[in-house]
Write an enzyme that holds these catalytic residues in place. Structure first.
Site, PDB file in Angstrom:
ATOM      1  N   GLU A 165      -7.470 -37.068  19.842  1.00 56.64           N
ATOM      2  CA  GLU A 165      -8.764 -36.397  19.993  1.00 56.64           C
ATOM      3  C   GLU A 165      -8.703 -35.043  20.704  1.00 56.64           C
ATOM      4  OE1 GLU A 165     -11.595 -39.075  21.737  1.00 56.64           O
ATOM      5  OE2 GLU A 165     -11.542 -40.417  20.015  1.00 56.64           O
ATOM      6  N   GLU A 346      -9.055 -45.631  15.670  1.00 58.49           N
ATOM      7  CA  GLU A 346      -9.919 -46.299  16.663  1.00 58.49           C
ATOM      8  C   GLU A 346     -11.278 -46.538  16.037  1.00 58.49           C
ATOM      9  OE1 GLU A 346     -10.363 -44.372  20.526  1.00 58.49           O
ATOM     10  OE2 GLU A 346      -8.235 -43.869  20.539  1.00 58.49           O
TER      11      GLU A 346
END
Ligand code: BGC
Length: 445
Positions: A165, A346
């Site tokens: 991220e 995720e």
């Protein structure tokens, strides 16, 4: 609808080092910014800290047995940079090296494929002090650290993620917007350089890619101003990263927007071409939510604000639950960009988890969440979108960054007093999905 997942579809669970490991001052580990955060001048905790977290460092074998029990085929974890290189660069710490060697051995012996995230938010404090990712010296340090990992673990680990991220790494920090863009720029270049390193590495015969947090954006109405609001937020959140990674270029509409608003400072593009030259083997997507955007003239940069529909359900993070948007997101990526294998790296939800029966957390809301999202994944696969993997976030409750231990994402509960682990109802649900390799409705469970 055929509810079976293809035979080669891979299921797993994910965690990250600082969020679960604990053992913050053992065996030569160095310090990250998170080690000093929430502590007073004398180092005493003033709020939740990850000093102990789930104490995975000492419960590693037990945790791998739990993974085996759940039937995980793969486990995505991150290496703590400061366990390997306590000062961020320089000396290698043999005890840190050993911990991950043991973890990898344990995983492989139990039939679970290790998948390593090189960096998941825990930058060494020494690099933080020189400006973190703002300083190109951090790129060099990251390349050296990555090389150490490929040298050490590349023979047995064949799935690698560069960053987790980068959007969060850049835009959740305290810096001004132009500096945040610079951080993102450096992280993207660092990503490409690590891919180049891997391609040229003698043990680089596995697969490597990045993990982006993505969230499907919708416009409130077809009105051009709402459409533009959606376009801008999508550009900020999603396209600013996916386009450099997949196309080697920033989205031109966003470059123009940032230039018009005087938000981009001088950036060095001399190595940006590496993004085109060294493409990823797959795209990792962390998906938790979605949003509806509408025009808002008070928002000077994006002219947008989030519109919250009545009757929407939210997780405990306050994030709208939008399982079907995962399908829309995958379809959008598939339609707009070159074909690339996709891993859901995720996906999961925080819920209060306050209902217990016979000592088990009865988290039906999490089961519903997982069902809705897995359904989108299966729909996408059946429509020919190359989604190959799904990792639930998270294997166990853990340190949820700035929110400490107050938010729980695990399919395994962790009692932070006793450190005892207990599989939640959602863990049993996931286990059944993995055993039967099909989408299982809540009514069946
Ligand atoms: C991060 C995790 C985090 C999760 C839930 C993702 O942004 O990769 O570290 O715990 O979301 O907030």
């Amino acid at each position: 609808m055929d509810k079976s997942f293809p035979a080669d579809f891979v299921f797993g669970a994910a965690t990250s080092a600082y969020q679960i490991e604990g053992a913050f001052d053992e065996d030569g580990r160095g310090k990250t910014w998170w080690d000093t955060h929430n502590k007073d001048d004398f180092g005493n905790p003033t709020g939740d800290v990850g000093d102990v977290a789930c104490d995975h460092y000492h419960h590693m074998k037990e945790d791998v047995q739990l993974m085996k029990y759940l039937g995980l085929q793969t486990y995505r974890f991150s290496v703590s940079w400061v366990r390997i290189l306590p000062k961020g660069t320089g000396e290698i710490n043999p005890l840190g090296v050993e911990f991950y060697q043991n973890l990898i051995t344990e995983l492989l012996e139990n039939g679970i494929e290790p998948a390593i995230t090189i960096w998941h938010g825990d930058l060494p404090v020494q690099l933080d002090q020189i400006g973190g990712w703002k300083n190109p010296a951090t790129i060099d340090a990251y390349i050296k650290y990555s090389k150490v990992l490929f040298d050490l673990y590349g023979d047995r680990v064949k799935i690698w993620f560069t960053h987790n991220e980068p959007w969060c790494g850049a835009f959740l920090g305290p810096d001004a917007f132009d500096d945040q863009l610079l951080i993102a720029h450096h992280m993207l270049i660092a990503h490409a350089k690590v891919i180049r390193l891997y391609r040229n590495h003698p043990q680089g015969n596995g697969r490597i890619g990045i993990v982006l947090n993505m969230s499907r954006q919708y416009a409130k109405t077809p009105h051009p101003l709402d459409q533009q609001a959606r376009q801008n937020v999508d550009g900020f959140l999603n396209r600013w990263f996916i386009e450099p990674v997949l196309l080697g270029e920033y989205p031109q509409d966003m470059v123009k927007l940032y230039q018009d608003k005087n938000k981009i400072k001088e950036m060095d593009f001399s190595e940006f071409h590496l993004l085109k030259e060294y493409p990823s083997d797959f795209l990792g997507i962390n998906m938790y939510s979605c949003a509806i955007q509408m025009f808002d003239k008070t928002n000077e940069l994006f002219a947008a604000k989030e519109f919250r529909k009545k009757n929407t359900k939210y997780t405990e993070m306050g994030w709208p639950i939008c399982g079907s948007s995962l399908y829309d997101l995958l379809k959008e990526i598939h339609d707009n960009y070159p074909r690339i294998p996709i891993f859901i790296t995720e996906n999961g939800g925080a819920f209060p988890d306050n209902i217990e029966k016979y000592g088990m957390v009865v988290d039906d809301d999490r089961i519903e969440y997982l069902y809705d999202h897995l359904k989108s994944v299966l729909n996408a696969v059946q429509d020919g979108i190359p989604v190959e993997r799904y990792y639930v976030w998270s294997l166990m409750d853990n340190f949820e960054w700035g929110l400490g231990f107050s938010k729980k994402f695990g399919i395994i509960q962790v009692n932070y007093e006793t450190l005892q682990r207990s599989v939640k109802k959602s863990g049993y649900y996931y286990r059944k999905v993995l055993q039967e390799r099909r989408l299982i409705g809540e009514e069946e469970f």
